[in-house]
Design an enzyme around this catalytic site. Structure first.
Site, mmCIF file in Angstrom:
data_model
loop_
_atom_site.group_PDB
_atom_site.id
_atom_site.type_symbol
_atom_site.label_atom_id
_atom_site.label_comp_id
_atom_site.label_asym_id
_atom_site.label_seq_id
_atom_site.Cartn_x
_atom_site.Cartn_y
_atom_site.Cartn_z
ATOM 1 N N SER A 6 61.879 58.100 6.521
ATOM 2 C CA SER A 6 62.513 57.712 7.776
ATOM 3 C C SER A 6 62.940 56.237 7.722
ATOM 4 O O SER A 6 63.721 55.855 6.860
ATOM 5 C CB SER A 6 61.565 58.003 8.938
ATOM 6 O OG SER A 6 62.251 58.015 10.165
ATOM 7 N N ASP A 65 66.154 68.227 11.934
ATOM 8 C CA ASP A 65 65.897 66.799 12.062
ATOM 9 C C ASP A 65 67.161 66.115 12.561
ATOM 10 O O ASP A 65 68.232 66.297 11.976
ATOM 11 C CB ASP A 65 65.496 66.236 10.685
ATOM 12 C CG ASP A 65 65.143 64.751 10.711
ATOM 13 O OD1 ASP A 65 65.277 64.100 11.768
ATOM 14 O OD2 ASP A 65 64.735 64.241 9.644
ATOM 15 N N HIS A 98 61.520 66.757 11.019
ATOM 16 C CA HIS A 98 61.168 65.391 10.670
ATOM 17 C C HIS A 98 59.634 65.260 10.636
ATOM 18 O O HIS A 98 58.928 65.975 11.325
ATOM 19 C CB HIS A 98 61.743 64.444 11.727
ATOM 20 C CG HIS A 98 61.762 63.010 11.325
ATOM 21 N ND1 HIS A 98 62.734 62.475 10.517
ATOM 22 C CD2 HIS A 98 60.921 61.982 11.631
ATOM 23 C CE1 HIS A 98 62.499 61.189 10.339
ATOM 24 N NE2 HIS A 98 61.398 60.865 11.004
#
Length: 352
Positions: free
Chosen positions: A199, A294, A324
């Site tokens: 991320s 995601d 995610h």
């Protein structure tokens, strides 16, 4: 946060394992048919987890809490998800000199490690530059170390809004330079030092590669980018398709970017929105991982494709049935574990 009061991490973990480990037929009976979006079907065990999160009132990554409370909540989620730590040959706490403060770091040496000099991955945790720390991603680093055989050096960095852009990426550059300079002390092969993260951490990892290229610094042997943030402007379709109902929400992303990029002009800076960099040529080989459900899916894949078009060796792997943060779910989700086993295998090959 509204919802059911938290139980002990051990009890919450056992609940997650029990629900996600049920036979598929039982999961369908209890939780219904998983949603299908954009030609993808959500994994049954991830669907069970999301239904549990809905029941207890924890449907978003941060729950709309202010940063300090959100950090505590994300840490509690991580402790509930990780279960018993994967044993390591050794785990060392370190301090890396940063541009403003010392950066806490943790060195994971797996039992399967080679004699020195060894491959090493410098890893930056996710959390939107606002939440997360060494503890929230302890299980991720242990898993990667155990299943790749590489040493993992997990490094913390200053968080927003207390320390907005470019504090985090400056810390990441300092940490990478220090790692290369101290490779011998870390038992690492300086020619097999990779860089990675998930991320926001993936954003920082590839940002370091861009900065090293532009400054003539040493380049990592590879990039491991797990559902990376690449575009703060965020016009991709996946942000609309998966903006609610899959833990990381549009509201989470907007708040993270507001904290990290308080000046709107930062959104186009190449080290904040790496997808907007004028050139992605001459970057290290990359293994890019995305999740089907995601909001960040499309920007991660666009970044991989653009690197490939500019001559970078790229392997892109979408796990279409996952969400995610699946890297943090290996201790209770068979789907997440399978995906991370492949990711650890790619790391092993990339640093071979």
């Amino acid at each position: 946060m509204a919802g059911v009061p938290r139980l002990s991490p051990r009890v919450e973990h056992l609940m997650l394992r029990a629900l996600c480990g049920l036979p598929p037929r039982t999961q369908r009976l209890l939780f219904g048919r998983p949603p299908s979006v954009d030609g993808q079907r959500l994994a049954l065990d991830i669907h069970a987890m999301l239904r549990l999160a809905h029941f207890v009132g924890r449907e978003t990554l941060t729950g709309g809490l202010p940063p300090v409370q959100a950090r505590a909540e994300v840490l509690a989620d991580a402790r509930a998800g990780c279960g018993r730590p994967i044993p390591m040959a050794s785990v060392r706490e370190l301090e890396i000199p940063g541009p403003a403060v010392s950066l806490p770091a943790r060195l994971y040496l797996p039992h399967a490690a080679q004699p020195p000099p060894r491959p090493l991955l410098l890893y930056f945790h996710g959390g939107g530059w606002v939440v997360g720390d060494l503890e929230t991603h302890d299980s991720v680093c242990r898993f990667l170390a155990a299943h790749s055989g590489a040493t993992i050096l997990s490094c913390d960095y200053r968080l927003a809004p207390e320390h907005p852009y470019p504090a985090a990426v400056e810390d990441a550059q300092a940490a990478y330079r220090w790692t290369v300079e101290h490779a011998a002390e870390l038992g690492a092969d300086p020619d097999r030092i990779g860089i990675g993260g998930d991320s926001a951490g993936g954003n920082m990892a590839t940002g370091v590669c861009i900065a090293m290229r532009d400054d003539g610094g040493p380049q990592p042997a590879m990039q491991l980018l797990i559902y990376p943030v690449t575009d703060a402007i965020g016009e991709q379709r996946s942000r609309e398709l998966f903006g609610t109902g899959f833990q990381l929400t549009t509201s989470d992303i907007v708040e993270f970017e507001r904290c990290y990029l308080p000046d709107p002009s930062y959104a186009t800076d190449p080290l904040a929105s790496v997808l907007r960099a004028p050139s992605l040529a001459d970057l290290p080989p990359a293994y890019v991982v995305t999740a089907g459900f995601d909001p960040l899916r499309d920007e991660g894949e666009e970044y991989a494709e653009r690197m490939r078009e500019e001559g970078v060796r790229v392997s892109l792997r979408r796990y279409a049935s996952l969400t995610h943060s699946f890297a943090n779910m290996t201790a209770f989700s068979r789907s997440a574990r399978a995906a991370m086993l492949e990711t650890a295998g790619a790391l092993r090959m990339g640093l071979a």
